[in-house]
Design an enzyme around this catalytic site. Structure first.
Site, PDB file in Angstrom:
ATOM      1  N   ASP A  26       0.831  -1.212   0.000  1.00 28.85           N
ATOM      2  CA  ASP A  26       0.000   0.000   0.000  1.00 28.85           C
ATOM      3  C   ASP A  26       0.864   1.260   0.000  1.00 28.85           C
ATOM      4  O   ASP A  26       2.021   1.232   0.416  1.00 28.85           O
ATOM      5  CB  ASP A  26      -0.859   0.063   1.277  1.00 28.85           C
ATOM      6  CG  ASP A  26      -1.952  -0.991   1.309  1.00 28.85           C
ATOM      7  OD1 ASP A  26      -1.943  -1.889   0.448  1.00 28.85           O
ATOM      8  OD2 ASP A  26      -2.809  -0.921   2.209  1.00 28.85           O
ATOM      9  N   HIS A  62       3.864  -2.174   3.009  1.00 26.74           N
ATOM     10  CA  HIS A  62       3.848  -0.808   2.458  1.00 26.74           C
ATOM     11  C   HIS A  62       5.091  -0.542   1.622  1.00 26.74           C
ATOM     12  O   HIS A  62       6.184  -0.953   2.008  1.00 26.74           O
ATOM     13  CB  HIS A  62       3.727   0.216   3.592  1.00 26.74           C
ATOM     14  CG  HIS A  62       2.428   0.131   4.332  1.00 26.74           C
ATOM     15  ND1 HIS A  62       2.213  -0.786   5.327  1.00 26.74           N
ATOM     16  CD2 HIS A  62       1.276   0.823   4.184  1.00 26.74           C
ATOM     17  CE1 HIS A  62       0.964  -0.649   5.779  1.00 26.74           C
ATOM     18  NE2 HIS A  62       0.372   0.323   5.098  1.00 26.74           N
TER      19      HIS A  62
HETATM   20 ZN    ZN Z   1      -2.672   3.387   3.324  1.00 27.75          ZN
END
Ligand code: ZN
Length: 300
Positions: free
Chosen positions: A101, A258
């Site tokens: 993400d 991430h």
């Molecule tokens: Zn996010």
């Protein structure tokens, strides 16, 4: 003389008695008639408000030929839709879906290199504001070219704004979705809600939001494993490996990671995560909308 005579008073008394009987009778009869109408009205009203069966409602909706039954926001961004796909259950097959993400960023480069080296496909839920930089546009193209899936995360990642209404969410989503389409030529079909599908910001709009996004054909994916790489900046690569591979008995795992700026430890941890999961019997796939989603449930 009649007035003042005994006969007059007799008639007067009789008259009063007669009126005393007639007036209440007339009143009660008219009250009954009035009430009868009222009762009929009530029963008609109740009939009209009896809930219709869902199947009948769907039939009416499908045959209506217009979108008049839908909320107003359904008319916004008419091109924002993709074909709906039914999910296939992978059963007991051990599959790991790596998801990244908040990118693309510098870190995305290194992650893509590792994925390529290991012949592993993954999924990137991208942030639109990152795509205003040429360098990140090139990274996005590389993600697409190397066979990974691009999903939508958000344009701004500002919780208060995007979850303030369905309209606000659609506006944010459409901005990043359109950017991705223009840069890669592909319509993203899956997405991840910022903060996951159940979070502290979206309770007021969550049901309408989910219904509207599904109606437009988009599927959303939460996760059942968190690498914890966003929990604390100081988490070491070793700890990220530990969390990412602590998969218990799950056969299908969606791992939250991430690739935003600064997630160097995630990039460092990735080769070990891949080799460990491979040894545990997992194969790696990228998500697409035919994969059965993992969605957060409400606590009982
Ligand atoms: Zn996010």
């Amino acid at each position: 003389m009649y007035l003042g005579s005994v006969r007059f008073f007799k008639h007067l008394i009789l008259g009063i008695v007669a009126l005393a009987i007639i007036i209440p009778t007339v009143l009660s009869v008219s009250f009954f008639i009035k009430n009868k109408h009222l009762l009929e009205d009530m029963s008609r009203h109740t009939l009209q408000n009896t809930p219709v069966k869902l199947s009948t409602a769907l039939e009416v909706y499908n045959n209506s030929g217009s979108d008049s039954a839908l909320p107003q926001y359904s008319g916004l961004y008419p091109d924002l839709k993709v074909p709906w796909k039914y999910s296939a259950d992978t059963g007991k097959e051990k599959v790991a879906y790596l998801t990244f993400d908040d990118g693309p960023s510098h870190v995305t480069q290194s992650i893509l290199d590792t994925l390529k080296k290991n012949n592993v496909e993954a999924t990137f839920f991208v942030v639109g504001s990152q795509l205003d930089y040429d360098s990140n546009q090139r990274r996005l193209k590389r993600i697409a070219k190397e066979g990974h899936t691009i999903g939508i995360h958000t344009e701004t990642h500002k919780y208060e704004e995007i979850y303030s209404s369905v309209e606000a969410y659609l506006k944010d989503f459409n901005t990043v979705w359109t950017k991705v389409k223009e840069i890669t030529g592909k319509k993203a079909e899956i997405f991840r809600f910022p903060g996951g599908s159940l979070n502290g910001y979206n309770q007021d709009v969550q049901h309408q939001l989910v219904a509207e996004m599904l109606r437009r054909g988009f599927k959303y994916y939460d996760w059942n494993i968190s690498s914890m790489d966003a929990a604390d900046q100081s988490y070491s690569a070793d700890r990220i490996v530990k969390y990412s591979t602590d998969v218990g008995e799950e056969s299908s795992i969606i791992i939250l990671m991430h690739d935003s700026e600064g997630k160097i430890n995630t990039a460092q941890a990735l080769p070990t995560i891949i080799s460990k999961l491979k040894k545990m019997g997992y194969s790696f796939k990228s998500l697409d909308s035919s994969v059965k989603p993992i969605i957060f449930g409400y606590q009982e």
